[in-house]
Design a protein around this motif. Structure first.
Motif, short mmCIF file in Angstrom:
data_model
loop_
_atom_site.label_atom_id
_atom_site.label_comp_id
_atom_site.label_asym_id
_atom_site.label_seq_id
_atom_site.Cartn_x
_atom_site.Cartn_y
_atom_site.Cartn_z
N GLU A 217 0.84 -1.20 0.00
CA GLU A 217 0.00 0.00 0.00
C GLU A 217 0.87 1.24 0.00
N ASP A 218 1.93 1.25 0.80
CA ASP A 218 2.81 2.41 0.87
C ASP A 218 3.54 2.65 -0.45
N GLU A 219 3.91 1.58 -1.14
CA GLU A 219 4.61 1.69 -2.43
C GLU A 219 3.65 1.78 -3.61
N ASP A 220 2.35 1.71 -3.36
CA ASP A 220 1.32 1.78 -4.40
C ASP A 220 1.52 0.70 -5.45
N LYS A 221 1.73 -0.53 -5.00
CA LYS A 221 1.90 -1.67 -5.88
C LYS A 221 0.72 -2.63 -5.70
N ALA B 23 2.27 -11.40 -13.34
CA ALA B 23 1.97 -10.00 -13.01
C ALA B 23 2.34 -9.08 -14.18
N LYS B 24 3.48 -9.33 -14.80
CA LYS B 24 3.91 -8.51 -15.94
C LYS B 24 2.95 -8.65 -17.11
N GLU B 25 2.61 -9.88 -17.45
CA GLU B 25 1.76 -10.11 -18.61
C GLU B 25 0.36 -9.56 -18.42
N LEU B 26 -0.10 -9.55 -17.17
CA LEU B 26 -1.43 -9.02 -16.87
C LEU B 26 -1.42 -7.50 -16.68
N GLY B 27 -0.24 -6.91 -16.66
CA GLY B 27 -0.13 -5.45 -16.56
C GLY B 27 -0.30 -4.89 -15.17
N TYR B 28 -0.07 -5.69 -14.13
CA TYR B 28 -0.21 -5.22 -12.76
C TYR B 28 1.13 -4.69 -12.25
N SER B 29 1.09 -3.58 -11.56
CA SER B 29 2.31 -3.09 -10.92
C SER B 29 2.71 -4.07 -9.83
N HIS B 30 4.02 -4.27 -9.67
CA HIS B 30 4.46 -5.30 -8.72
C HIS B 30 5.83 -4.95 -8.17
N MET B 31 6.20 -5.62 -7.11
CA MET B 31 7.51 -5.43 -6.50
C MET B 31 7.91 -6.71 -5.77
N PHE C 217 1.39 -11.81 -2.92
CA PHE C 217 0.84 -10.90 -1.93
C PHE C 217 -0.03 -9.84 -2.61
N THR C 218 -1.12 -9.50 -1.95
CA THR C 218 -1.96 -8.37 -2.35
C THR C 218 -2.07 -7.40 -1.18
N PRO C 219 -2.33 -6.12 -1.44
CA PRO C 219 -2.35 -5.14 -0.35
C PRO C 219 -3.52 -5.35 0.61
N CYS C 220 -3.34 -4.89 1.84
CA CYS C 220 -4.45 -4.78 2.77
C CYS C 220 -4.36 -3.40 3.42
N GLU C 221 -5.50 -2.85 3.74
CA GLU C 221 -5.60 -1.46 4.19
C GLU C 221 -4.78 -1.21 5.45
N LYS C 222 -3.84 -0.28 5.36
CA LYS C 222 -2.97 0.12 6.47
C LYS C 222 -2.12 -1.03 7.01
N GLY C 223 -2.07 -2.12 6.28
CA GLY C 223 -1.29 -3.27 6.74
C GLY C 223 -1.90 -4.01 7.91
N ALA D 76 -10.56 -5.19 11.88
CA ALA D 76 -10.43 -4.07 10.94
C ALA D 76 -9.67 -4.46 9.67
N GLU D 77 -9.29 -5.72 9.53
CA GLU D 77 -8.60 -6.21 8.34
C GLU D 77 -9.47 -5.92 7.11
N ARG D 78 -8.89 -5.22 6.13
CA ARG D 78 -9.65 -4.82 4.94
C ARG D 78 -8.80 -4.97 3.69
N THR D 79 -9.46 -5.31 2.60
CA THR D 79 -8.88 -5.25 1.26
C THR D 79 -10.02 -4.92 0.32
N SER D 80 -9.76 -4.90 -0.97
CA SER D 80 -10.81 -4.53 -1.91
C SER D 80 -11.06 -5.65 -2.91
N ALA D 81 -12.22 -5.60 -3.54
CA ALA D 81 -12.55 -6.60 -4.57
C ALA D 81 -11.55 -6.55 -5.71
N GLU D 82 -11.11 -5.34 -6.06
CA GLU D 82 -10.15 -5.18 -7.16
C GLU D 82 -8.80 -5.79 -6.80
N GLN D 83 -8.36 -5.63 -5.56
CA GLN D 83 -7.08 -6.20 -5.14
C GLN D 83 -7.15 -7.72 -5.10
N CYS D 84 -8.27 -8.27 -4.64
CA CYS D 84 -8.45 -9.72 -4.65
C CYS D 84 -8.51 -10.24 -6.08
#
Length: 411
Positions: free
Chosen positions: A198-202, A339-347, A370-376, A382-390
């Motif tokens: 989340e911090d690196e916006d990946k 990740a590259k072929e699907l065009g997703y930013s990654h690290m 790994f996929t992001p979760c809100e505020k880690g 309070a664990e949260r993620t989004s449909a798009e991230q999943c």
């Protein structure tokens, strides 16, 4: 199959439906292994997988496997999975996302009539969290031979209830021997449980390493005495020693690159306001992705406790009862490629927590997404993620598994 994608809404709806089993106020989930809620979750997983053309079986430790046939069923299967049990005050996504991402892969393959070169399997590992029964990652640990089957089935919870009896009660002890399946690759999709992506916006974390972990039980024995009548110089105060060790754990972590140190559990006896603590039992958690560095951290902790015991005339025992060695994920190239072929930013990233994929890497090539979760935030309602991230993580999982299946078939 380059244009193949999973169904975002279906995946999200499934996550919410599974999260309702043991759902808590604030959007969390409490679903411990061997409970009736565990049975409900396993039953639902079974129904979903069978509807997607898979056959579901389970072994003598309750580990579950949903198998979808491929073109050559004699070849090792390409597998994915995680766990359905949660922390007592957990969220809806830790572990569960990895299982349901696997279910969504099965559904996507099924509805598109895709015959994979090898079989594909989705697993549910028993008691990954270690909340009700210890240790953590118990099911995958039994599967790869890290733990003895009977010894782990005989583990009891705080009420003296045996794990094997609970698995039998809910109908999830099978006849299959742990470790007997023909598997060739294992992937695990998981929320990061930290703030880095989340911090690196990946969008995707390509997990290269798994954190090494050492867990300790530390017991300090001093002398319980009246707090108002015992001079400071005549005390054997266990609490002061525990505080000094806790501070030293933090210092050890800071001294070493990527070091982590935590004291998160403590029992004080007699735990009275006006009594000097006579004995304390507490847990220490040390982590580092470098095995040699982690060994040095261990040596520093033991040396500090030994010196402190002599200095303060206390008994201090340090039991390193669980060691989880650092892991190199050999299938990270498949994750990065997808990740590259699907065009997703990654690290690149390393896994700070223990995961079933870490144990599975003992016996086959493994990879983590790994996929992001809100505020880690994780292990928390309070664990949260989004449909798009999943969706992104599951698309990467799908294509990484397809790539691995093609490679295994070509060997």
């Amino acid at each position: 199959m380059k244009n193949l994608r999973i169904n975002k809404q279906r995946l999200w709806d499934s996550l919410m439906e599974m999260g309702d089993i043991g759902g808590t106020e604030g959007g969390g989930c409490a679903r411990l292994v061997g409970t009736d809620l565990d049975k409900q979750a396993r039953d639902l997983f079974t129904a979903w997988c069978e509807a997607a053309g898979a056959t579901v079986t389970f072994d003598k430790f309750g580990n579950m496997f949903a198998r979808r046939p491929g073109k050559n069923n004699d070849l090792p299967a390409v597998c994915t999975g995680s766990h359905l049990d949660t922390q007592p005050t957990g969220g809806k996504f830790d572990g569960v996302f990895g299982v349901l991402a696997g279910v969504e892969v099965l559904r996507t393959l099924h509805e598109n009539n895709i015959e994979t070169p090898t079989p594909v399997e989705v697993s549910v590992w028993t008691n990954e969290e270690g909340s009700r029964f210890q240790p953590a990652m118990q099911g995958s640990g039994v599967y790869v031979g890290r733990f003895d089957l009977e010894e782990e089935l005989n583990k009891t919870d705080v009420n003296g209830i045996r794990l094997g009896d609970e698995l039998q009660r809910i109908g999830y002890i099978g006849e299959e021997e742990p470790g007997s399946r023909n598997m060739g690759a294992f992937f695990e999709a998981h929320i990061e449980q930290g703030p880095i992506l989340e911090d690196e916006d990946k969008t995707i974390g390509v997990v290269r390493l798994g954190q090494g972990i050492r867990w300790y039980n530390v017991v300090i024995k001093g002398r319980a005495q009246h707090s108002g009548t015992t001079p400071m110089h005549l005390r054997k105060d266990s609490m002061v020693a525990a505080a000094l060790i806790t501070a030293e754990v933090e210092k050890i972590a800071h001294r070493h690159a990527n070091g982590l140190g935590t004291v998160g559990f403590m029992q004080v006896y007699p735990n009275s306001r006006n009594v000097i603590p006579g004995s304390i039992n507490f847990g220490v958690d040390l982590r580092n992705p470098d095995a040699a560095v982690l060994a040095t951290m261990n040596d520093e902790l033991e040396a500090f406790c030994s010196a402190l015991a002599a200095e303060r005339d206390l008994e201090i025992s340090v039991d390193n009862y669980w060691y989880f060695s650092p892991v190199e994920f050999r299938l990270s190239a498949d994750v990065e490629k997808a990740a590259k072929e699907l065009g997703y930013s990654h690290m690149d990233i390393y896994a700070g927590a223990g995961h079933d994929a870490c144990y599975m890497s003992d016996i086959m090539p493994a990879g983590m997404i790994f996929t992001p979760c809100e505020k880690g935030i994780s292990h928390n309602p309070a664990e949260r993620t989004s449909a798009e991230q999943c969706e992104a993580g599951t698309n990467v999982l799908l294509h990484a598994m397809l790539s691995a299946s093609e490679r295994i078939a070509a060997q």
